[in-house]
Write a protein that holds these residues in place. Structure first.
Motif, PDB file in Angstrom:
ATOM      1  N   ILE A 282       0.856  -1.191   0.000  1.00 27.26           N
ATOM      2  CA  ILE A 282       0.000   0.000   0.000  1.00 27.26           C
ATOM      3  C   ILE A 282       0.887   1.234   0.000  1.00 27.26           C
ATOM      4  O   ILE A 282       1.786   1.366   0.839  1.00 27.26           O
ATOM      5  CB  ILE A 282      -0.927   0.053   1.241  1.00 27.26           C
ATOM      6  N   VAL A 283       0.651   2.145  -0.944  1.00 28.88           N
ATOM      7  CA  VAL A 283       1.406   3.400  -1.016  1.00 28.88           C
ATOM      8  C   VAL A 283       0.442   4.561  -0.822  1.00 28.88           C
ATOM      9  O   VAL A 283      -0.553   4.678  -1.537  1.00 28.88           O
ATOM     10  CB  VAL A 283       2.138   3.551  -2.363  1.00 28.88           C
ATOM     11  N   VAL A 284       0.731   5.406   0.159  1.00 24.42           N
ATOM     12  CA  VAL A 284      -0.054   6.619   0.404  1.00 24.42           C
ATOM     13  C   VAL A 284       0.887   7.818   0.342  1.00 24.42           C
ATOM     14  O   VAL A 284       2.097   7.685   0.536  1.00 24.42           O
ATOM     15  CB  VAL A 284      -0.772   6.573   1.774  1.00 24.42           C
ATOM     16  N   PRO A 285       0.367   9.023   0.070  1.00 26.86           N
ATOM     17  CA  PRO A 285       1.248  10.192  -0.067  1.00 26.86           C
ATOM     18  C   PRO A 285       1.676  10.825   1.242  1.00 26.86           C
ATOM     19  O   PRO A 285       2.639  11.585   1.275  1.00 26.86           O
ATOM     20  CB  PRO A 285       0.406  11.168  -0.889  1.00 26.86           C
ATOM     21  N   SER A 286       0.949  10.544   2.340  1.00 29.93           N
ATOM     22  CA  SER A 286       1.238  11.242   3.594  1.00 29.93           C
ATOM     23  C   SER A 286       0.623  10.488   4.757  1.00 29.93           C
ATOM     24  O   SER A 286      -0.343   9.742   4.588  1.00 29.93           O
ATOM     25  CB  SER A 286       0.669  12.663   3.537  1.00 29.93           C
ATOM     26  N   LEU A 287       1.201  10.710   5.948  1.00 30.21           N
ATOM     27  CA  LEU A 287       0.582  10.218   7.175  1.00 30.21           C
ATOM     28  C   LEU A 287       0.246  11.369   8.119  1.00 30.21           C
ATOM     29  O   LEU A 287      -0.316  11.149   9.196  1.00 30.21           O
ATOM     30  CB  LEU A 287       1.500   9.221   7.890  1.00 30.21           C
TER      31      LEU A 287
ATOM     32  N   ASP B 186      -6.884   7.092   8.108  1.00 31.28           N
ATOM     33  CA  ASP B 186      -8.247   6.540   8.016  1.00 31.28           C
ATOM     34  C   ASP B 186      -8.327   5.503   6.898  1.00 31.28           C
ATOM     35  O   ASP B 186      -8.910   4.425   7.059  1.00 31.28           O
ATOM     36  CB  ASP B 186      -9.255   7.653   7.743  1.00 31.28           C
ATOM     37  N   LEU B 187      -7.763   5.843   5.754  1.00 30.74           N
ATOM     38  CA  LEU B 187      -7.748   4.924   4.613  1.00 30.74           C
ATOM     39  C   LEU B 187      -7.028   3.628   4.983  1.00 30.74           C
ATOM     40  O   LEU B 187      -7.525   2.527   4.709  1.00 30.74           O
ATOM     41  CB  LEU B 187      -7.051   5.604   3.434  1.00 30.74           C
ATOM     42  N   LEU B 188      -5.875   3.761   5.635  1.00 28.50           N
ATOM     43  CA  LEU B 188      -5.095   2.583   6.023  1.00 28.50           C
ATOM     44  C   LEU B 188      -5.816   1.754   7.080  1.00 28.50           C
ATOM     45  O   LEU B 188      -5.713   0.529   7.084  1.00 28.50           O
ATOM     46  CB  LEU B 188      -3.723   3.022   6.546  1.00 28.50           C
ATOM     47  N   ARG B 189      -6.534   2.424   7.976  1.00 25.17           N
ATOM     48  CA  ARG B 189      -7.273   1.694   9.004  1.00 25.17           C
ATOM     49  C   ARG B 189      -8.306   0.765   8.364  1.00 25.17           C
ATOM     50  O   ARG B 189      -8.455  -0.397   8.758  1.00 25.17           O
ATOM     51  CB  ARG B 189      -7.946   2.691   9.941  1.00 25.17           C
ATOM     52  N   GLY B 190      -9.026   1.285   7.372  1.00 26.91           N
ATOM     53  CA  GLY B 190     -10.003   0.445   6.685  1.00 26.91           C
ATOM     54  C   GLY B 190      -9.347  -0.691   5.919  1.00 26.91           C
ATOM     55  O   GLY B 190      -9.810  -1.836   5.972  1.00 26.91           O
TER      56      GLY B 190
END
Length: 332
Positions: A71-76, A83-87
């Motif tokens: 999973i790659v996201v732009p920011s924490l 929230d996205l990662l929690r789901g």
């Protein structure tokens, strides 16, 4: 029996201590297969007592199919992505998969590096944010054989599975709301839209809706870095110094809008009588403010959960639009 009795703890040690076979221990740790509740409880008790940590990498390499999802996201720093990662992580855990997470800092080259690194693990799937990527990224993903899910945007062509909402439609709804409330001298405060393409799509959608009503932004203020409360506060101060007659301001997201709210409170600017504020994302801090922010609520947790489910489902490529909700709040 303590951890000191096993200098190099292995799966076979857990099996011996619990009086079961290694395959039974493996099924319990993976939460799969048929194992009695009594045996499952005994194995877990031994695992907890000895502090055993499974080697997920070894398990992945030994298995017929990978149990890893990248999973790659732009920011924490923005709660949207936790929230996205929690789901996503919750759903993956239920399905017996392990998430490997990378943060790109809105840098396309960094995103490409992270994707390449994750693909070396031979993941079952890769979940990535947005639809715009450096050219190498789609090529690598297509040739990898892994399932690909792009999240948080449906305004464009996806590589495989797309789960999100329309940023353009959300911005258009925001503009219609402000126009419907009688605001005509509208400004914009945002962050770096060249790197955050979803924020750029929202700005474009907002301006397009204004134009359909014979209006245009009176003034705009763009922060060169990522969004933050401080950037929103300072951005609104600069915007009003140039365009003091504005009656409403649209912000790129709730972080920026809350900063603008703080500026108004500090300067005694009446909200919304003197100046209306409108954000995006529906963060708790915005909805729980003394004057709840007018904003768009986005289903981040649900998007992560559905994206993870589809990443591992045997289903054809598709785009899933989970929509958004306009929160009228008390600032517009």
């Amino acid at each position: 029996m303590t951890r000191k009795d096993f200098p190099s703890l292995r799966l076979s040690d857990i099996a011996a201590a619990a009086g079961v076979g290694e395959s039974t221990v493996s099924r319990v740790l993976r939460n799969s297969g048929s194992v009695s509740e009594e045996t499952r409880a005994r194995v877990r008790q031994v695992v907890a007592a000895l502090g055993y940590v499974p080697n997920r990498i070894a398990g992945t390499l030994a298995a017929a199919g990978s149990r890893v999802v990248g999973i790659v996201v732009p920011s924490l720093t923005n709660i949207v992505f936790p929230d996205l990662l929690r789901g996503a992580a919750g759903q993956l855990d239920l399905m017996g998969y392990q998430a490997v997470i990378g943060v790109s800092d809105y840098d396309g080259a960094r995103e490409a590096e992270l994707v390449a690194s994750m693909l070396a693990w031979r993941p079952a799937a890769v979940m990535i944010t947005g639809l715009e990527h450096e050219r190498a990224t789609p090529d690598r993903l297509r040739s990898s054989g892994a399932r690909v899910v792009e999240m948080l945007d449906v305004d464009g062509e996806g590589l495989d599975i797309v789960v999100g909402y329309s940023n353009r439609a959300a911005a258009e709804a925001s503009a219609r709301h402000l126009i419907g409330r009688g605001y005509r001298r509208i400004g914009y405060v945002g962050h770096e839209i060249s790197r955050d393409t979803r924020a750029g799509k929202r700005l474009a959608g907002f301006e397009a809706e204004l134009a359909r009503h014979g209006l245009a932004l009176v003034a705009r203020e763009l922060h060169a870095g990522p969004s933050s409360i401080g950037a929103g506060r300072d951005g609104l101060e600069r915007l009003l110094a140039r365009a003091p007659a504005l009656d409403a301001v649209y912000f790129s997201n709730d972080d920026m809008a809350i900063g603008g709210y703080f500026h108004c409170v500090a300067r005694g600017i009446a909200i919304p009588e003197r100046l209306a504020l409108f954000g995006f994302n529906g963060l708790d801090v915005a909805r729980l403010a003394p004057q709840p922010l007018a904003t768009i609520l986005t289903p981040r947790v649900e998007i992560g959960r559905e994206a993870a489910r589809l990443a591992l489902a045997d289903e054809p490529a598709a785009t899933v639009d989970l929509g958004f909700i306009l929160i009228e709040g008390a600032t517009a």
